[in-house]
Motif scaffolding. Sequence first.
Motif, short mmCIF file in Angstrom:
data_model
loop_
_atom_site.label_atom_id
_atom_site.label_comp_id
_atom_site.label_asym_id
_atom_site.label_seq_id
_atom_site.Cartn_x
_atom_site.Cartn_y
_atom_site.Cartn_z
N VAL A 147 7.34 5.27 -9.06
CA VAL A 147 7.93 3.96 -9.30
C VAL A 147 6.98 2.92 -8.69
O VAL A 147 6.75 2.92 -7.48
CB VAL A 147 9.34 3.84 -8.67
N ILE A 148 6.41 2.08 -9.54
CA ILE A 148 5.37 1.12 -9.14
C ILE A 148 5.92 -0.29 -9.23
O ILE A 148 6.62 -0.64 -10.18
CB ILE A 148 4.15 1.22 -10.08
N ILE A 149 5.57 -1.12 -8.25
CA ILE A 149 5.94 -2.53 -8.30
C ILE A 149 4.70 -3.38 -8.05
O ILE A 149 3.84 -3.04 -7.23
CB ILE A 149 7.06 -2.86 -7.28
N ILE A 163 8.80 8.12 -5.27
CA ILE A 163 8.31 9.21 -6.11
C ILE A 163 9.52 10.10 -6.42
O ILE A 163 10.20 10.58 -5.51
CB ILE A 163 7.24 10.07 -5.41
N ASN A 164 9.79 10.27 -7.69
CA ASN A 164 10.91 11.10 -8.11
C ASN A 164 10.39 12.50 -8.43
O ASN A 164 9.66 12.71 -9.39
CB ASN A 164 11.58 10.49 -9.35
N LYS A 165 10.74 13.46 -7.58
CA LYS A 165 10.31 14.84 -7.74
C LYS A 165 11.50 15.71 -8.16
O LYS A 165 12.65 15.27 -8.05
CB LYS A 165 9.72 15.37 -6.43
N LYS A 166 11.22 16.91 -8.61
CA LYS A 166 12.30 17.81 -9.01
C LYS A 166 13.29 18.05 -7.87
O LYS A 166 14.48 18.17 -8.09
CB LYS A 166 11.72 19.15 -9.47
N ILE A 171 11.60 10.56 -3.09
CA ILE A 171 10.99 10.10 -1.84
C ILE A 171 10.94 8.58 -1.91
O ILE A 171 10.25 7.99 -2.76
CB ILE A 171 9.55 10.66 -1.67
N ILE A 172 11.69 7.92 -1.04
CA ILE A 172 11.69 6.45 -0.98
C ILE A 172 10.63 6.00 0.00
O ILE A 172 10.49 6.56 1.08
CB ILE A 172 13.07 5.92 -0.55
N ALA A 173 9.88 4.96 -0.38
CA ALA A 173 8.79 4.43 0.47
C ALA A 173 7.88 5.57 0.94
O ALA A 173 7.79 5.85 2.14
CB ALA A 173 9.35 3.66 1.66
N PRO A 174 7.20 6.25 0.01
CA PRO A 174 6.35 7.39 0.38
C PRO A 174 5.23 6.99 1.33
O PRO A 174 4.74 5.87 1.29
CB PRO A 174 5.79 7.87 -0.97
N SER A 175 4.84 7.94 2.19
CA SER A 175 3.74 7.70 3.13
C SER A 175 2.41 7.97 2.45
O SER A 175 2.36 8.51 1.34
CB SER A 175 3.89 8.62 4.34
N ALA A 176 1.33 7.62 3.13
CA ALA A 176 0.00 7.83 2.58
C ALA A 176 -0.28 9.31 2.34
O ALA A 176 -1.07 9.68 1.47
CB ALA A 176 -1.05 7.24 3.52
N ALA A 177 0.38 10.18 3.09
CA ALA A 177 0.12 11.62 2.99
C ALA A 177 0.92 12.29 1.87
O ALA A 177 0.62 13.44 1.51
CB ALA A 177 0.44 12.29 4.32
N ASP A 178 1.92 11.61 1.33
CA ASP A 178 2.72 12.23 0.27
C ASP A 178 1.87 12.47 -0.97
O ASP A 178 1.06 11.63 -1.37
CB ASP A 178 3.92 11.34 -0.07
N VAL A 179 2.09 13.63 -1.58
CA VAL A 179 1.28 14.07 -2.72
C VAL A 179 2.11 14.03 -4.00
O VAL A 179 3.31 14.34 -4.00
CB VAL A 179 0.76 15.51 -2.46
N VAL A 180 1.46 13.66 -5.12
CA VAL A 180 2.14 13.67 -6.42
C VAL A 180 1.72 14.91 -7.20
O VAL A 180 0.61 15.41 -7.05
CB VAL A 180 1.83 12.40 -7.24
N ASN A 181 2.63 15.41 -8.00
CA ASN A 181 2.37 16.57 -8.85
C ASN A 181 2.65 16.21 -10.31
O ASN A 181 3.33 15.21 -10.59
CB ASN A 181 3.22 17.76 -8.43
N GLU A 182 2.14 17.03 -11.20
CA GLU A 182 2.32 16.77 -12.61
C GLU A 182 3.80 16.65 -12.95
O GLU A 182 4.64 17.42 -12.47
CB GLU A 182 1.69 17.90 -13.45
N ASN A 183 4.12 15.62 -13.74
CA ASN A 183 5.50 15.31 -14.19
C ASN A 183 6.39 14.70 -13.13
O ASN A 183 7.57 14.44 -13.40
CB ASN A 183 6.18 16.55 -14.79
N ASP A 184 5.85 14.48 -11.89
CA ASP A 184 6.57 13.61 -10.96
C ASP A 184 6.62 12.22 -11.59
O ASP A 184 5.82 11.88 -12.48
CB ASP A 184 5.84 13.51 -9.62
#
Length: 219
Positions: free
Chosen positions: A202-204, A179-182, A186-199
Amino acid sequence: MKYQYAVIGLGRFGSSLSRELIKLGYEVLGIDKDEAAVDAMEDELTHAVVADSTDDEVLKSLGVRNFDCAVVAIGDDIQASILTAIVLKDLGVKKVVAKALSELHGKVLNKLGVDRIIFPERDMGIRVAHQLVSPNLLDYIELSKDYTIAELSVPKHLCGFSIQQLDPRAKYGCSVVAINKKGGIIIAPSAADVVNENDVMVIIGTNEQVEKFELEVVD
């Protein structure tokens, strides 16, 4: 020692590739039969020489066999591209990458044992087409005929969702690998990591999995 590249063919693709490799800190030997092309690049590369890449004795004298990777970036001469690839393979270069001008050219290079074949125009066309039809798709790279890696911009309606709530692996079979944040990536994000608008997520996954996740979740 720094990783060393030989780029053969200093046209638009070869010169752009060479400049980027230099920018990334690698050593680059540029080779072209056109003196003007070499003159234009000689101050930017580690070395740049005028040479006929189809002549095995010439490439041998330049020590190309000792380079970590050789890229055949010849832009308009399929015969020269194929002959150069043959010479590089015969010299035992560790890794040979070649630009293909057509699907048939690519098949011939594959038969010769070229390690990686690049189709710049075709691949760029595919990426642009996907970006045009999907406003949230920032980038799209086909890893193989079955697998894709895509960058998806997080829309407003997903703001505050955790990876666990999105659950792409269980629901769609694909994975969020970064997840690319400002504030950073975050490489290999955990289940608890949260996404925000405009983040940017990276999906495979397979082409179908990524497309389904994009259409049903992101759009």
